[in-house]
Structure formats: structure tokens, C-alpha cells
Design an enzyme around this catalytic site. Structure first.
Site, mmCIF file in Angstrom:
data_model
loop_
_atom_site.group_PDB
_atom_site.id
_atom_site.type_symbol
_atom_site.label_atom_id
_atom_site.label_comp_id
_atom_site.label_asym_id
_atom_site.label_seq_id
_atom_site.Cartn_x
_atom_site.Cartn_y
_atom_site.Cartn_z
ATOM 1 N NE ARG A 123 -25.574 9.733 -22.928
ATOM 2 C CZ ARG A 123 -25.532 10.357 -21.761
ATOM 3 N NH1 ARG A 123 -24.437 10.261 -21.028
ATOM 4 N NH2 ARG A 123 -26.553 11.063 -21.328
ATOM 5 C CD GLU B 268 -23.970 3.289 -18.967
ATOM 6 O OE1 GLU B 268 -24.881 3.994 -18.473
ATOM 7 O OE2 GLU B 268 -22.863 3.747 -19.274
ATOM 8 C CG HIS C 265 -22.739 6.647 -16.527
ATOM 9 N ND1 HIS C 265 -23.529 6.263 -17.582
ATOM 10 C CD2 HIS C 265 -22.698 8.008 -16.588
ATOM 11 C CE1 HIS C 265 -23.954 7.324 -18.242
ATOM 12 N NE2 HIS C 265 -23.457 8.390 -17.656
#
Length: 327
Positions: free
Chosen positions: A245, A274, A293
Site C-alpha cells: 500500500r 491514486e 499498481h
């Protein structure tokens, strides 16, 4: 007796291309055992929730409070097709008494570990510099770093952390680990872990590691766990890897550390903000490798998560409690 349930799948609302393979694998996993509907965000939601028994939420970012209001007292399970719930309004779903489950770490662990291993190899072989040299027709440079006997610090020895250890061992990396739980002697022996400590050993792990890889969930205790102070504990030759994360790391502090060349580089797949701010300085460093990601985005993860969701639907259909509850 097995009931035939009505399942509503919520695709990722921002990208139709993300339906593949996630949506396709859900369709395959559920098959014809239950009625599967695909949510159309351009149509009235209230009619689409009529008669729905289970909702599958792709990534946990597709559901809205309006949907939770429609699901209250009707939906037996809100199944998140993902691991983290830090971007899901879990408290609101709790208030509506809607059971919520995720597809936890083991279903994406291999994919995350492979991505972390990719970063390890690319950083130590100075991939960015190789590409510059190739374009300049400069041969035999840069000089890479062999992995044998380097210390790999794994912060969080859960599913993906353990999978990374398994992949790192054949390369000769020495495994150091810290986890909040008590790791069994069997796991330590199997993974040949040289040091396995608790949360009180994080500073030591950070300072001792040649490569530090993060494998933690994001919560109030772990947010910015890797801050300016801890970044300054790292060796100047060390690399930081984050496939977990983004907000585990204080990105502004990391940027400053990179400007000062206090660490050798980083491999980042996740970010504090994000969608990404592509103007952020973090993307300008030649010693930083970045991916969008995608660490957990593999065909294997998709199939495993879809099967886990389908298994939970089948459990509900036979009157058995679902697995992986997070509420």
C-alpha cells in the site's frame, strides 16, 4: 438444500477494460449455478438491486453508499474482489448490517511476491541505467550487484511476504523478517529465516537490510510507518520495495531521501495518491522503478479471487456462513 441465488457483479466503474479477466473469471467461476447480473452504471440502480442476494464488488471501490442503502436488509453478502479494505467505506456497511467479505492475501500472494522479486532483480542489475547505455551504445556497463548473501528484510511475513521469501532463497538472499504475529518455528525453518522479530524490531530490520520489502496492510498503525526517520536508518546502498500500500511510506520523505541520495533506489507499485500525480518528483529519479499498481494483477490472482467469491456464494446457497468476513 441449495438455493439458486441472484448475484450482482459491480465492475470497476472507471475502466471497462478492467472487466477482463476479472469479470470473465467471475462468470466462469459462478457458471450456471446462480443468476449473475452485471451492473450497468448508466441505468437505474434501484431496479438492478431488486432480488439481489450477493454483490461482488470488484476491488472494493465500486460500491457507493447509495448501493449500500439499496442492499440493506436484502443482500446476504457484499463480496469484495480484492484484499485491502482501506478504500472501502466499511463502517457505513456495518451500520447497514451488510455482511462483508474480501479475498485475502493468499489469493494474490504469488503475484505480489513475483513483482517484488522483479524489482529486486531490476534494481540490483541497474535496469534503468542499462537502457540509457544501450541507447548510447555503451557496452559492459553498469556493473550489477549479485544477490547472493545480501540481506532481504521482509516487513510483514503474511502470505505475500512468505511467498517472496520462497522465491528469494534460490537466489542466495539471506532472509530477515518482522511480523506482528508470532511466527511459528516451522515457518522459520521452512523459509530459512535468519532473524524473525516483532514490531519492536522494525528499526533494526530497516537498518540491517540491503533490500527492504513491505508486505503490510494499511491502517492507522501502519500509515507512514516508513517515515523520514526510518528512511535515514537504511543503508546508503539499500533498496526499498513497496508492492503493498502506497501510504505505508511517507512519499515526501522518500523524495527528499532520494534527492539526497541517502538510499540506492526504490521499486514502487503503489502510491499514496491514486490515480497517480504524474508530475510528482518520485517519477523523475533514474534509481526508482515504478509500475501502475499491477503487482497483484495477474491471471492467477483473477482466477483465485473469482473462485473464492464463487465458493462463498455456494456456501450461502447451502446455508453455511461465508469465509473471509471483514465486518
Amino acid at each position: 438444500m441449495t438455493k439458486r441465488l441472484t448475484v450482482l457483479f459491480l465492475p470497476h466503474p472507471s475502466s471497462k477494460s478492467m472487466f477482463k479477466p476479472w469479470g470473465d473469471d467471475v462468470i466462469k467461476a459462478i457458471g450456471d449455478k446462480h443468476e449473475l447480473r452485471i451492473c450497468d452504471y448508466d441505468k437505474d440502480l434501484s431496479t438492478q438491486f431488486v432480488g439481489v442476494d450477493v454483490v461482488i464488488d470488484q476491488g472494493g471501490s465500486s460500491g457507493t453508499r447509495e448501493m449500500a442503502d439499496l442492499a440493506k436488509d436484502k443482500v446476504s453478502l457484499w463480496q469484495i474482489l480484492g484484499t485491502g479494505v482501506d478504500h472501502f467505506d466499511l463502517d457505513y456497511w456495518k451500520k447497514k448490517n451488510i455482511p462483508v467479505a474480501n479475498t485475502p492475501g493468499p489469493f494474490s500472494a504469488v503475484a505480489l511476491a513475483e513483482c517484488a522479486m522483479m524489482f529486486i532483480l531490476m534494481l540490483t542489475r541497474k535496469y534503468s541505467q542499462t537502457q540509457l547505455n544501450l541507447r548510447k551504445n555503451v557496452l559492459y556497463e553498469p556493473v550489477g550487484i549479485e544477490l547472493s548473501d545480501l540481506k532481504l528484510g521482509i516487513l510483514g511475513l503474511g502470505a505475500s511476504g512468505k511467498e517472496l521469501a520462497r522465491r528469494a532463497l534460490p537466489f542466495g538472499l539471506r532472509i530477515l523478517a518482522v511480523d506482528s504475529r508470532e511466527v511459528s518455528s516451522k515457518e522459520i525453518e521452512e523459509l530459512k529465516i535468519e532473524f524473525c522479530g516483532s514490531s519492536s524490531d522494525i528499526d533494526w530490520l530497516v537498518s540491517e537490510s540491503d533490500i527492504l520489502s513491505l508486505h503490510l496492510p494499511l491502517n492507522e498503525e501502519t500509515r507512514h510507518l516508513i517515515d523520514d526517520r526510518r528512511l535515514r536508518l537504511m543503508k546508503s546502498s539499500a533498496f526499498l520495495i513497496n508492492v503493498a500500500r502506497g501510504s505505508l511510506v511517507d512519499e515526501e520523505a522518500l523524495t527528499k531521501i532520494l534527492v539526497e541520495k541517502r538510499i540506492a533506489g526504490a521499486g514502487l507499485d503503489v502510491y499514496g495518491q491514486e490515480p497517480l500525480d504524474l508530475e510528482h518528483e518520485i517519477f523523475q529519479f533514474p534509481t526508482v522503478l515504478t509500475t501502475p499498481h499491477i503487482a497483484g494483477v495477474t491471471d492467477g490472482t483473477s482466477r483465485k479471487r473469482a473462485k473464492a467469491a464463487a465458493d462463498n456464494i455456494n456456501r450461502i446457497a447451502t446455508g453455511v456462513d461465508p469465509l473471509y468476513r471483514v465486518d
